[in-house]
Design a protein around this motif. Structure first.
Motif, PDB file in Angstrom:
ATOM      1  N   GLU A 182     -22.985 100.000  53.176  1.00 31.10           N
ATOM      2  CA  GLU A 182     -22.214 100.302  54.463  1.00 31.10           C
ATOM      3  C   GLU A 182     -22.238 102.080  54.589  1.00 31.10           C
ATOM      4  O   GLU A 182     -22.008 102.569  55.745  1.00 31.10           O
ATOM      5  CB  GLU A 182     -20.817  99.899  54.606  1.00 31.10           C
ATOM      6  N   TRP A 183     -22.603 102.797  53.559  1.00 36.81           N
ATOM      7  CA  TRP A 183     -22.256 104.040  53.530  1.00 36.81           C
ATOM      8  C   TRP A 183     -23.620 104.811  53.917  1.00 36.81           C
ATOM      9  O   TRP A 183     -23.708 106.036  54.122  1.00 36.81           O
ATOM     10  CB  TRP A 183     -21.947 104.704  52.190  1.00 36.81           C
ATOM     11  N   ILE A 184     -24.778 104.146  53.826  1.00 38.68           N
ATOM     12  CA  ILE A 184     -26.188 104.838  53.927  1.00 38.68           C
ATOM     13  C   ILE A 184     -26.370 105.384  55.297  1.00 38.68           C
ATOM     14  O   ILE A 184     -26.937 106.461  55.247  1.00 38.68           O
ATOM     15  CB  ILE A 184     -27.267 103.641  53.563  1.00 38.68           C
ATOM     16  N   ASP A 185     -26.162 104.529  56.358  1.00 40.15           N
ATOM     17  CA  ASP A 185     -26.326 105.088  57.659  1.00 40.15           C
ATOM     18  C   ASP A 185     -25.522 105.988  58.107  1.00 40.15           C
ATOM     19  O   ASP A 185     -24.564 105.691  59.205  1.00 40.15           O
ATOM     20  CB  ASP A 185     -26.543 103.758  58.786  1.00 40.15           C
ATOM     21  N   SER A 186     -25.252 107.330  57.537  1.00 39.48           N
ATOM     22  CA  SER A 186     -24.417 108.124  58.012  1.00 39.48           C
ATOM     23  C   SER A 186     -25.111 109.694  58.045  1.00 39.48           C
ATOM     24  O   SER A 186     -25.981 109.898  57.328  1.00 39.48           O
ATOM     25  CB  SER A 186     -23.088 108.391  56.969  1.00 39.48           C
ATOM     26  N   ASP A 187     -24.429 110.527  58.784  1.00 36.61           N
ATOM     27  CA  ASP A 187     -25.135 111.867  58.740  1.00 36.61           C
ATOM     28  C   ASP A 187     -24.236 112.746  57.880  1.00 36.61           C
ATOM     29  O   ASP A 187     -24.804 113.837  57.232  1.00 36.61           O
ATOM     30  CB  ASP A 187     -24.791 112.711  60.191  1.00 36.61           C
ATOM     31  N   ILE A 188     -23.027 112.550  57.622  1.00 42.43           N
ATOM     32  CA  ILE A 188     -22.192 113.238  56.754  1.00 42.43           C
ATOM     33  C   ILE A 188     -21.408 112.450  55.835  1.00 42.43           C
ATOM     34  O   ILE A 188     -20.555 111.501  56.355  1.00 42.43           O
ATOM     35  CB  ILE A 188     -21.076 114.344  57.455  1.00 42.43           C
ATOM     36  N   LEU A 189     -21.654 112.394  54.489  1.00 45.10           N
ATOM     37  CA  LEU A 189     -20.932 111.342  53.515  1.00 45.10           C
ATOM     38  C   LEU A 189     -20.177 112.047  52.560  1.00 45.10           C
ATOM     39  O   LEU A 189     -20.581 113.179  51.870  1.00 45.10           O
ATOM     40  CB  LEU A 189     -22.009 110.883  52.800  1.00 45.10           C
ATOM     41  N   ILE A 190     -18.675 111.955  52.641  1.00 48.88           N
ATOM     42  CA  ILE A 190     -17.793 112.471  51.640  1.00 48.88           C
ATOM     43  C   ILE A 190     -17.129 111.682  50.582  1.00 48.88           C
ATOM     44  O   ILE A 190     -16.623 110.735  51.104  1.00 48.88           O
ATOM     45  CB  ILE A 190     -16.753 113.285  52.511  1.00 48.88           C
ATOM     46  N   PHE A 191     -17.360 112.083  49.383  1.00 50.32           N
ATOM     47  CA  PHE A 191     -16.786 111.072  48.327  1.00 50.32           C
ATOM     48  C   PHE A 191     -15.437 111.710  47.578  1.00 50.32           C
ATOM     49  O   PHE A 191     -15.461 113.020  47.762  1.00 50.32           O
ATOM     50  CB  PHE A 191     -17.893 110.572  47.364  1.00 50.32           C
ATOM     51  N   ARG A 235     -31.327 113.490  56.271  1.00 52.76           N
ATOM     52  CA  ARG A 235     -30.666 113.374  57.424  1.00 52.76           C
ATOM     53  C   ARG A 235     -29.211 113.488  57.016  1.00 52.76           C
ATOM     54  O   ARG A 235     -28.448 114.076  57.563  1.00 52.76           O
ATOM     55  CB  ARG A 235     -30.896 111.848  57.657  1.00 52.76           C
ATOM     56  N   THR A 236     -28.854 113.036  55.882  1.00 48.54           N
ATOM     57  CA  THR A 236     -27.352 113.009  55.184  1.00 48.54           C
ATOM     58  C   THR A 236     -26.917 114.142  54.438  1.00 48.54           C
ATOM     59  O   THR A 236     -27.741 114.349  53.320  1.00 48.54           O
ATOM     60  CB  THR A 236     -27.250 111.553  54.623  1.00 48.54           C
ATOM     61  N   SER A 237     -26.019 114.653  54.768  1.00 49.16           N
ATOM     62  CA  SER A 237     -25.366 115.796  53.821  1.00 49.16           C
ATOM     63  C   SER A 237     -24.363 115.268  53.292  1.00 49.16           C
ATOM     64  O   SER A 237     -23.434 114.375  53.641  1.00 49.16           O
ATOM     65  CB  SER A 237     -24.671 116.896  54.844  1.00 49.16           C
ATOM     66  N   VAL A 238     -24.242 115.284  51.853  1.00 49.24           N
ATOM     67  CA  VAL A 238     -23.425 114.591  51.016  1.00 49.24           C
ATOM     68  C   VAL A 238     -22.323 115.783  50.194  1.00 49.24           C
ATOM     69  O   VAL A 238     -22.993 116.903  49.844  1.00 49.24           O
ATOM     70  CB  VAL A 238     -24.238 113.951  49.759  1.00 49.24           C
ATOM     71  N   PHE A 239     -21.177 115.183  50.217  1.00 42.24           N
ATOM     72  CA  PHE A 239     -20.016 116.051  49.773  1.00 42.24           C
ATOM     73  C   PHE A 239     -19.350 115.129  48.779  1.00 42.24           C
ATOM     74  O   PHE A 239     -19.384 114.021  48.837  1.00 42.24           O
ATOM     75  CB  PHE A 239     -19.158 116.546  50.618  1.00 42.24           C
TER      76      PHE A 239
END
Length: 411
Positions: free
Chosen positions: A252-261, A306-310
């Motif tokens: 569910e997390w894959i299709d994102s532009d910004i991903l914050i954990f 595509r996705t920026s990860v934090f």
């Protein structure tokens, strides 16, 4: 500088040598050499001559200092000048200090339907508002002033996903409330399933329909996969934690532009008391293994173009002991060791070795000073003090200002 002083000495006093010779001739001095040098004068006239000479030289020096100040002695000291970098992309956001700012807070939690009652400290009876009036100031740069409308325009068509525990949910709520101040029709912002904001639901998603923007939250406190209790396990064990498998909602997390954990607050003996770790090891080692599982999935799954990860580090709590929680009226002047955390150190270590670029939001040091900003007894359950979570508005707003500044600087 040395050459200037030498020429000054030669030019100033070279023409005085005849006077010096004449003065010394009156004394018929004899030099006695040994470990030290000194003069013995054979007559009183010699002593008078030397005193007169010294007085004359002091007077001449005074005249030159007054008439020719450009020749005053220069003391050469080298100071290391701090390097100030105005580039947002190269700013170290997490080295700085808190300063008072009357333009804060950025929103009223009572006017935001996505702020939990348990985090709205003012609505729950807190009277002092001073904790809402602090802004984080990085040492060598500035965080751009928050402009909700500008952010919304730049975030059009994006999907932002938060994954983690209740402190991740707090940041998620904060960001929604901050951005809602730039929306004219508040009804255009809604939870996509009509759910009320609560900690019992694993997924919450808010849509800003006027901007085609979604901000989602997934509850995954360990990031790795929980499971049922194994056979013949002790009665106290209610479930297992498979640290070599990522949470089953990971897709569910894959299709994102910004991903914050975020993770780490549940990796404690008290939280893990009823859980059996699959491989059997110290908690710190298990947490690191879980992070490697997360990193491996990220490296092979996420499209970094595509996705920026934090990844946000451990947030400082201010418990005196397991039951005592004192919320101060002002930020602390000292960190009390709370600016460091083994959890945060492990996160930084794992991220450094990753193939996919991940930005660490190292909030541990900045939160260490904010003993004034916790929920305390101003929650929806005042009988249970809380020195882990933060009031809204408050500290999580600053995390989001840094997050947004970082994202916009990349664009």
């Amino acid at each position: 500088m040395i050459e200037m002083v030498d020429s000054f000495n030669h030019w100033s006093f070279g023409h005085l040598r005849p006077f010096v010779k004449r003065a010394l001739s009156f004394g018929k001095g004899v030099v006695i050499k040994g470990h030290c040098k000194f003069w013995i004068f054979q007559s009183f006239n010699g002593v008078v001559a030397v005193v007169s000479l010294l007085s004359f030289l002091l007077a001449m020096a005074y005249v030159y200092v007054i008439l020719f100040p450009r020749f005053q002695p220069v003391i050469d000291k080298t100071y290391e000048t701090p390097h100030f970098n105005s580039s947002v992309s190269e700013c170290n956001y997490f080295e700085g200090n808190w300063i008072q700012d009357e333009s804060y807070p950025l929103y009223d939690a009572s006017q935001c339907p996505f702020a939990e009652n348990g985090f709205n400290c003012l609505a729950n009876g807190r009277r002092d508002r001073g904790y809402t009036k602090w802004r984080w100031k990085p040492k060598n740069c500035e965080i751009p002033r928050f402009n909700a409308r500008e952010i919304l325009e730049k975030m059009r068509g994006k999907r932002i996903v938060f994954v983690g525990d209740s402190l991740s949910r707090t940041q998620w709520e904060s960001l929604i409330c901050m951005l809602m101040t730039g929306v004219e029709d508040k009804r255009s912002v809604y939870e996509i399933n009509g759910n009320k904001i609560t900690k019992q639901i694993r997924f919450l998603g808010v849509r800003f329909s006027s901007f085609d923007l979604r901000i989602d939250f997934y509850r995954s406190v360990f990031l790795v996969q929980p499971g049922p209790a194994p056979r013949r396990a002790p009665k106290r064990v209610k479930s297992t934690l498979k640290i070599d498998k990522l949470d089953d909602i990971r897709n569910e997390w894959i299709d994102s532009d910004i991903l914050i954990f975020n993770s780490g607050h549940w990796w404690t003996p008290s939280k893990l008391f009823e859980i059996s770790l699959k491989l059997g090891m110290p908690i710190t080692a298990a947490f690191e293994r879980a992070l490697h599982t997360w990193a491996s999935w990220l490296n092979t799954t996420i499209n970094a173009n595509r996705t920026s990860v934090f990844f946000r580090t451990f947030e400082s709590s201010h418990w005196r002991n397991r039951l005592s929680c004192k919320v101060t009226r002002q930020p602390s002047s000292r960190t009390g060791g709370r600016d460091r955390s083994p959890i945060s150190d492990t996160i930084i270590k794992v991220v450094k070795a990753m193939a996919v670029p991940v930005t660490v939001l190292h909030v541990t040091p900045m939160g260490a000073f904010r003993s004034d900003a916790h929920v305390g007894t101003w929650s929806d359950n005042p009988s249970v003090p809380d020195c882990s979570h933060w009031c809204l508005p408050g500290v999580p707003d600053m995390w989001n200002e840094i997050l947004l500044s970082n994202m916009l600087s990349r664009n």
